[in-house]
Design a protein around this motif. Structure first.
Motif, PDB file in Angstrom:
ATOM      1  N   ALA A 115       0.903  -1.117  -0.033  1.00  0.00           N
ATOM      2  CA  ALA A 115       0.147  -0.039  -0.207  1.00  0.00           C
ATOM      3  C   ALA A 115       0.810   1.305  -0.269  1.00  0.00           C
ATOM      4  O   ALA A 115       0.286   2.270   0.038  1.00  0.00           O
ATOM      5  CB  ALA A 115      -0.861   0.014   1.141  1.00  0.00           C
ATOM      6  N   ASP A 116       2.294   1.051  -0.042  1.00  0.00           N
ATOM      7  CA  ASP A 116       3.069   2.317   0.121  1.00  0.00           C
ATOM      8  C   ASP A 116       3.592   2.569  -1.331  1.00  0.00           C
ATOM      9  O   ASP A 116       3.828   1.747  -2.252  1.00  0.00           O
ATOM     10  CB  ASP A 116       4.232   1.907   1.184  1.00  0.00           C
ATOM     11  CG  ASP A 116       3.571   1.667   2.412  1.00  0.00           C
ATOM     12  OD1 ASP A 116       2.890   2.397   2.933  1.00  0.00           O
ATOM     13  OD2 ASP A 116       4.169   0.605   3.016  1.00  0.00           O
ATOM     14  N   LEU A 117       4.176   3.916  -1.411  1.00  0.00           N
ATOM     15  CA  LEU A 117       5.021   4.175  -2.278  1.00  0.00           C
ATOM     16  C   LEU A 117       6.518   4.277  -1.879  1.00  0.00           C
ATOM     17  O   LEU A 117       6.564   5.013  -0.836  1.00  0.00           O
ATOM     18  CB  LEU A 117       4.683   5.415  -3.199  1.00  0.00           C
ATOM     19  CG  LEU A 117       3.480   5.327  -4.212  1.00  0.00           C
ATOM     20  CD1 LEU A 117       2.919   7.009  -4.447  1.00  0.00           C
ATOM     21  CD2 LEU A 117       3.557   4.477  -5.295  1.00  0.00           C
ATOM     22  N   MET A 118       7.405   3.606  -2.397  1.00  0.00           N
ATOM     23  CA  MET A 118       8.850   3.857  -1.679  1.00  0.00           C
ATOM     24  C   MET A 118       9.847   3.995  -2.916  1.00  0.00           C
ATOM     25  O   MET A 118       9.622   3.454  -3.896  1.00  0.00           O
ATOM     26  CB  MET A 118       8.944   2.621  -0.977  1.00  0.00           C
ATOM     27  CG  MET A 118       8.033   2.164  -0.028  1.00  0.00           C
ATOM     28  SD  MET A 118       8.480   0.927   1.044  1.00  0.00           S
ATOM     29  CE  MET A 118       9.338   1.701   2.168  1.00  0.00           C
ATOM     30  N   ALA A 119      10.951   4.650  -2.600  1.00  0.00           N
ATOM     31  CA  ALA A 119      12.047   4.726  -3.422  1.00  0.00           C
ATOM     32  C   ALA A 119      13.059   3.499  -2.901  1.00  0.00           C
ATOM     33  O   ALA A 119      13.491   3.578  -1.569  1.00  0.00           O
ATOM     34  CB  ALA A 119      12.678   5.940  -3.296  1.00  0.00           C
ATOM     35  N   SER A 120      13.687   2.891  -3.627  1.00  0.00           N
ATOM     36  CA  SER A 120      14.576   1.824  -3.077  1.00  0.00           C
ATOM     37  C   SER A 120      16.085   1.491  -4.155  1.00  0.00           C
ATOM     38  O   SER A 120      15.718   2.064  -5.416  1.00  0.00           O
ATOM     39  CB  SER A 120      14.081   0.619  -3.040  1.00  0.00           C
ATOM     40  OG  SER A 120      13.330  -0.172  -4.303  1.00  0.00           O
ATOM     41  N   SER A 121      16.758   0.980  -3.661  1.00  0.00           N
ATOM     42  CA  SER A 121      18.189   0.811  -4.482  1.00  0.00           C
ATOM     43  C   SER A 121      18.698  -0.558  -3.786  1.00  0.00           C
ATOM     44  O   SER A 121      18.335  -0.811  -2.568  1.00  0.00           O
ATOM     45  CB  SER A 121      18.997   1.847  -4.110  1.00  0.00           C
ATOM     46  OG  SER A 121      20.084   1.589  -5.155  1.00  0.00           O
ATOM     47  N   ILE A 122      19.126  -1.344  -4.669  1.00  0.00           N
ATOM     48  CA  ILE A 122      20.019  -2.621  -4.129  1.00  0.00           C
ATOM     49  C   ILE A 122      21.261  -2.701  -4.719  1.00  0.00           C
ATOM     50  O   ILE A 122      21.669  -3.254  -5.758  1.00  0.00           O
ATOM     51  CB  ILE A 122      19.027  -3.816  -4.372  1.00  0.00           C
ATOM     52  CG1 ILE A 122      17.798  -3.938  -4.205  1.00  0.00           C
ATOM     53  CG2 ILE A 122      19.712  -5.233  -3.924  1.00  0.00           C
ATOM     54  CD1 ILE A 122      16.979  -5.099  -4.656  1.00  0.00           C
ATOM     55  N   PRO A 123      22.392  -2.157  -3.756  1.00  0.00           N
ATOM     56  CA  PRO A 123      23.527  -2.287  -4.046  1.00  0.00           C
ATOM     57  C   PRO A 123      24.210  -3.736  -3.983  1.00  0.00           C
ATOM     58  O   PRO A 123      23.906  -4.383  -2.837  1.00  0.00           O
ATOM     59  CB  PRO A 123      24.535  -1.261  -3.230  1.00  0.00           C
ATOM     60  CG  PRO A 123      23.395  -1.244  -2.136  1.00  0.00           C
ATOM     61  CD  PRO A 123      22.111  -1.388  -2.531  1.00  0.00           C
ATOM     62  N   ASN A 124      25.082  -4.204  -4.944  1.00  0.00           N
ATOM     63  CA  ASN A 124      25.652  -5.683  -5.026  1.00  0.00           C
ATOM     64  C   ASN A 124      26.882  -5.534  -3.880  1.00  0.00           C
ATOM     65  O   ASN A 124      27.015  -4.283  -3.133  1.00  0.00           O
ATOM     66  CB  ASN A 124      26.123  -6.152  -6.235  1.00  0.00           C
ATOM     67  CG  ASN A 124      24.937  -6.382  -6.946  1.00  0.00           C
ATOM     68  OD1 ASN A 124      23.963  -7.110  -6.473  1.00  0.00           O
ATOM     69  ND2 ASN A 124      25.307  -6.184  -8.182  1.00  0.00           N
TER      70      ASN A 124
END
Length: 208
Positions: A38-47
């Motif tokens: 139900a949320d809007l989120m900003a995300s990133s996944i660094p290796n």
């Protein structure tokens, strides 16, 4: 509030580069905003052995030892929703979530007010010229979606987690123009994830 920011990641065009500057990981998942339940989120996944940063283009006056009756601005509040995954892969000596005086600062920098990590659990931090005040041991679950809050007022910085006051710092309080800065550095063990929900920042002309 006399000066404020509300970021709900509502812009369908993506992260607003007039408000934020992002640094994407070299090979991991770049910063993006999207629905998360139900949320809007900003995300990133660094290796493994990569970094990811999102920081404000605007600076905020964080001056806890200078706020007073001769100042218009008397209090700064930052609150944000955040969820972390694979915290064991994050470099505790570098990750930071809060306020820093320079765009490239990390946990090792001076004159910061932020949440950090210690032994893969949450730590509260104020640093004045390399001398720190810290607290930890809050029993949090960082893999949940949590609400974090930093309240800066005269001679005091208060830290909240999910609306509960968890630490009050009255020493080693820097007076700086601060960027909102969220930085993750991963170790060799593998990838990690940072997700940011709603972020609010505002300044007030009254002390409470």
């Amino acid at each position: 509030p006399v000066l404020n920011l509300y970021e709900g990641w509502q812009d369908e065009a993506g992260i607003d580069n007039t408000v934020w500057t992002v640094t994407n990981p070299a090979t991991g998942v770049a910063w993006a905003r999207a629905a998360d339940g139900a949320d809007l989120m900003a995300s990133s996944i660094p290796n493994a052995n990569e970094t990811a940063r999102i920081r404000s283009n605007q600076r905020w006056i964080a001056a806890p030892t200078l706020y007073g009756t001769n100042k218009v601005l008397r209090r700064l509040i930052l609150e944000f929703e955040m969820q972390l995954a694979n915290v064991a892969n994050m470099d505790n000596t570098l990750c930071i979530f809060g306020l820093t005086p320079a765009i490239g600062n990390d946990r090792s920098s001076n004159n910061i007010i932020a949440f950090a990590l210690l032994a893969d659990v949450l730590q509260t931090l104020t640093d004045l010229a390399g001398v720190e005040t810290t607290n930890t041991g809050f029993g949090e679950t960082l893999t949940n979606k949590n609400k974090f809050k930093i309240e800066i007022l005269l001679n005091t910085v208060r830290f909240y987690l999910n609306e509960t006051l968890i630490a009050t710092h009255a020493a080693n309080l820097p007076d700086q123009h601060m960027y909102l800065n969220f930085f993750v550095d991963t170790e060799a063990g593998g990838a990690a994830t940072i997700k940011l929900g709603i972020i609010r920042g505002w300044m007030e002309d009254i002390a409470r």
